[in-house]
Design an enzyme around this catalytic site. Structure first.
Site, PDB file in Angstrom:
ATOM      1  N   LYS A   1     -70.061 -28.102  -1.906  1.00 18.05           N
ATOM      2  CA  LYS A   1     -68.857 -27.504  -1.332  1.00 18.05           C
ATOM      3  C   LYS A   1     -68.409 -28.243  -0.075  1.00 18.05           C
ATOM      4  O   LYS A   1     -67.212 -28.292   0.208  1.00 18.05           O
ATOM      5  CB  LYS A   1     -69.075 -26.011  -1.052  1.00 18.05           C
ATOM      6  CG  LYS A   1     -69.122 -25.188  -2.326  1.00 18.05           C
ATOM      7  CD  LYS A   1     -68.835 -23.713  -2.117  1.00 18.05           C
ATOM      8  CE  LYS A   1     -68.855 -22.974  -3.444  1.00 18.05           C
ATOM      9  NZ  LYS A   1     -68.841 -21.510  -3.322  1.00 18.05           N
TER      10      LYS A   1
ATOM     11  N   LYS B   1     -69.689 -27.742 -15.233  1.00 19.00           N
ATOM     12  CA  LYS B   1     -69.594 -26.342 -15.634  1.00 19.00           C
ATOM     13  C   LYS B   1     -68.159 -25.838 -15.516  1.00 19.00           C
ATOM     14  O   LYS B   1     -67.380 -26.356 -14.707  1.00 19.00           O
ATOM     15  CB  LYS B   1     -70.571 -25.474 -14.820  1.00 19.00           C
ATOM     16  CG  LYS B   1     -70.103 -25.052 -13.452  1.00 19.00           C
ATOM     17  CD  LYS B   1     -70.909 -23.853 -12.921  1.00 19.00           C
ATOM     18  CE  LYS B   1     -70.261 -23.344 -11.641  1.00 19.00           C
ATOM     19  NZ  LYS B   1     -70.726 -22.049 -11.192  1.00 19.00           N
TER      20      LYS B   1
ATOM     21  N   LYS C   1     -64.050 -21.277 -12.008  1.00 15.91           N
ATOM     22  CA  LYS C   1     -62.759 -20.614 -11.822  1.00 15.91           C
ATOM     23  C   LYS C   1     -61.947 -21.214 -10.686  1.00 15.91           C
ATOM     24  O   LYS C   1     -60.754 -20.983 -10.590  1.00 15.91           O
ATOM     25  CB  LYS C   1     -62.926 -19.097 -11.648  1.00 15.91           C
ATOM     26  CG  LYS C   1     -63.749 -18.627 -10.444  1.00 15.91           C
ATOM     27  CD  LYS C   1     -63.791 -17.111 -10.484  1.00 15.91           C
ATOM     28  CE  LYS C   1     -64.691 -16.377  -9.543  1.00 15.91           C
ATOM     29  NZ  LYS C   1     -66.046 -16.742  -9.312  1.00 15.91           N
TER      30      LYS C   1
HETATM   31  P1  AMP Z   1     -69.065 -17.929  -9.233  1.00 18.16           P
HETATM   32  O1  AMP Z   1     -67.899 -18.105 -10.137  1.00 18.16           O
HETATM   33  O2  AMP Z   1     -69.573 -19.258  -8.759  1.00 18.16           O
HETATM   34  O3  AMP Z   1     -68.848 -16.909  -8.153  1.00 18.16           O
HETATM   35  O4  AMP Z   1     -70.253 -17.347 -10.148  1.00 18.16           O
HETATM   36  C1  AMP Z   1     -70.471 -15.991 -10.456  1.00 18.16           C
HETATM   37  C2  AMP Z   1     -71.586 -15.872 -11.470  1.00 18.16           C
HETATM   38  O5  AMP Z   1     -71.209 -16.454 -12.721  1.00 18.16           O
HETATM   39  C3  AMP Z   1     -72.879 -16.587 -11.069  1.00 18.16           C
HETATM   40  O6  AMP Z   1     -74.001 -15.864 -11.529  1.00 18.16           O
HETATM   41  C4  AMP Z   1     -72.757 -17.915 -11.766  1.00 18.16           C
HETATM   42  O7  AMP Z   1     -73.976 -18.557 -11.954  1.00 18.16           O
HETATM   43  C5  AMP Z   1     -72.103 -17.518 -13.077  1.00 18.16           C
HETATM   44  N1  AMP Z   1     -71.309 -18.612 -13.609  1.00 18.16           N
HETATM   45  C6  AMP Z   1     -70.254 -19.213 -13.003  1.00 18.16           C
HETATM   46  N2  AMP Z   1     -69.744 -20.187 -13.790  1.00 18.16           N
HETATM   47  C7  AMP Z   1     -70.506 -20.229 -14.908  1.00 18.16           C
HETATM   48  C8  AMP Z   1     -70.491 -21.030 -16.095  1.00 18.16           C
HETATM   49  N3  AMP Z   1     -69.583 -21.983 -16.297  1.00 18.16           N
HETATM   50  N4  AMP Z   1     -71.402 -20.774 -17.043  1.00 18.16           N
HETATM   51  C9  AMP Z   1     -72.306 -19.810 -16.856  1.00 18.16           C
HETATM   52  N5  AMP Z   1     -72.385 -19.026 -15.784  1.00 18.16           N
HETATM   53  C10 AMP Z   1     -71.497 -19.214 -14.793  1.00 18.16           C
END
Ligand code: AMP
Ligand code: TRP
Length: 332
Positions: free
Chosen positions: A115, A197, A200
């Site tokens: 980040k 990955k 969002k």
């Molecule tokens: P974040 O979007 O980074 O706030 O992630 C929220 C949750 O979703 C966390 O537990 C991440 O590890 C999971 N997560 C985010 N993106 C992915 C992805 N592409 N595949 C699987 N899990 C995800």
């Protein structure tokens, strides 16, 4: 006889509309775990402040995410669902834990490194100590299990290290948490760059499918999803990451294995696979979209649900915070 259920804790940032990566990698497991665990789930709005955002957009995202978590099936009778900043114990606990977290440990965190590279003009201290706030989230609820995607494993490990350090100095204050990483759907990949990955906050909306995408949007994004030039449908994440990602998404929607999905599509081309994934995803997401719309149509009711969640969470968090304060020698 009262049987104590083990507790699970997890958090998700209100940073934009969650993607199907968040759903399959996180939210779906939170819902399924409710049978076995006493769930505590949190919209981590303070974590979202490490990156500059518009206040109106942030407020909207917090409400949307809270509604979404209800819509996917987080059940207030079996779980506690709340917004992080509504429970002041999180910020207090973070300070106490920061005094037991080493500078060098934070420097090693890969999410911090990523980040800071992405936002070189805003490497704020909050971003640096982000994992300490996450440790506070987890430790305040005596969580045994922390369901997360693979990218968050390091943060749960540092949480354990901090907890062990405090326990070694002051006696058993904290429960040691374990990361719980789902074997399938642990990582949904970007549609445009399947070596990364699905995220969002990707600058290209075509790279992800949001949980509020319409059927038409899903179809369009899948049409443009990167595959390869070979033309045969096989599950081979190393050599065919794009196609394997699509097979993975299909199998998660349908509740089958990736091998079974491969069997279904092995005779067809990429177009047929993409059409079927569109169909399966829309069938999964349409009921969620409808429920979210219902919650957002009644904001006073939604705010009341948030308040109830925060009260339930505070009651627990405050006891753990007081326990630590007492152990450290802070006066009541
Ligand atoms: P974040 O979007 O980074 O706030 O992630 C929220 C949750 O979703 C966390 O537990 C991440 O590890 C999971 N997560 C985010 N993106 C992915 C992805 N592409 N595949 C699987 N899990 C995800
Ligand atoms: N850092 C997590 C993420 O980016 C979100 C989060 C904050 C979290 N606090 C948590 C996850 C506590 C699990 C437990 O995805």
């Amino acid at each position: 006889m009262i049987i104590m259920r083990r507790r699970s804790f997890s958090g998700i940032q209100p940073s934009g509309i969650p993607t199907i990566g968040n759903y399959f990698g996180a939210l779906r497991h939170w819902v399924n775990m409710q049978d076995e665990y006493d769930g505590v789930y949190c919209v981590v709005d303070m974590h979202a402040l490490t990156i500059r955002r518009s206040p109106q957009e942030l407020a909207g995202n917090i409400r949307y995410l809270y509604a979404l978590l209800r819509a996917v099936g987080i059940d207030p009778d079996r779980s506690t669902l709340f917004v992080q900043s509504h429970v002041p114990a999180h910020a207090q606990m973070m300070w106490l834990l920061s005094c037991y977290t080493m500078y060098g440990e934070m420097l090693r965190m890969t999410q911090f490194k990523d980040k800071s590279k992405k936002h070189p003009d805003n490497v704020n201290t909050g971003l640096f100590i982000y994992p300490v706030l996450q440790a506070a989230d987890i430790l305040l609820y005596d969580a045994h299990a922390v369901p997360i995607g693979a990218d968050q494993k390091q943060h749960v490990e540092i949480t354990r290290d901090i907890a062990e350090r405090v326990n070694a100095l002051y006696g058993p204050v904290f429960t040691l948490p374990e990361p719980l990483i789902p074997p399938v759907g642990g990582k949904i990949l970007s549609l445009l760059d399947p070596t990364r990955k699905m995220d969002k906050s990707d600058p290209l909306p075509g790279a992800y499918i949001s949980l509020d995408d319409s059927r038409a949007a899903i179809a369009q994004k899948l049409k443009r999803a990167v595959t390869d030039s070979e033309g045969s449908v096989r599950y081979d994440p190393e050599h065919k990451p794009g196609v394997s990602n699509l097979l993975g998404i299909y199998s998660l929607c349908e509740g089958i294995t990736t091998r079974e999905a491969e069997g279904i599509f092995s005779q067809g081309g990429y177009g047929a696979l993409k059409d079927a994934v569109t169909e399966a995803l829309d069938a999964t997401l349409a009921p969620v979209r409808e429920k979210v719309a219902c919650y957002l149509a009644d904001l006073p009711q939604l705010d009341a649900l948030m308040r109830e969640g925060a009260e339930k969470a505070s009651a627990y968090a405050d006891t753990v915070l007081r326990k630590l304060c007492a152990a450290l020698g802070l006066l009541p």
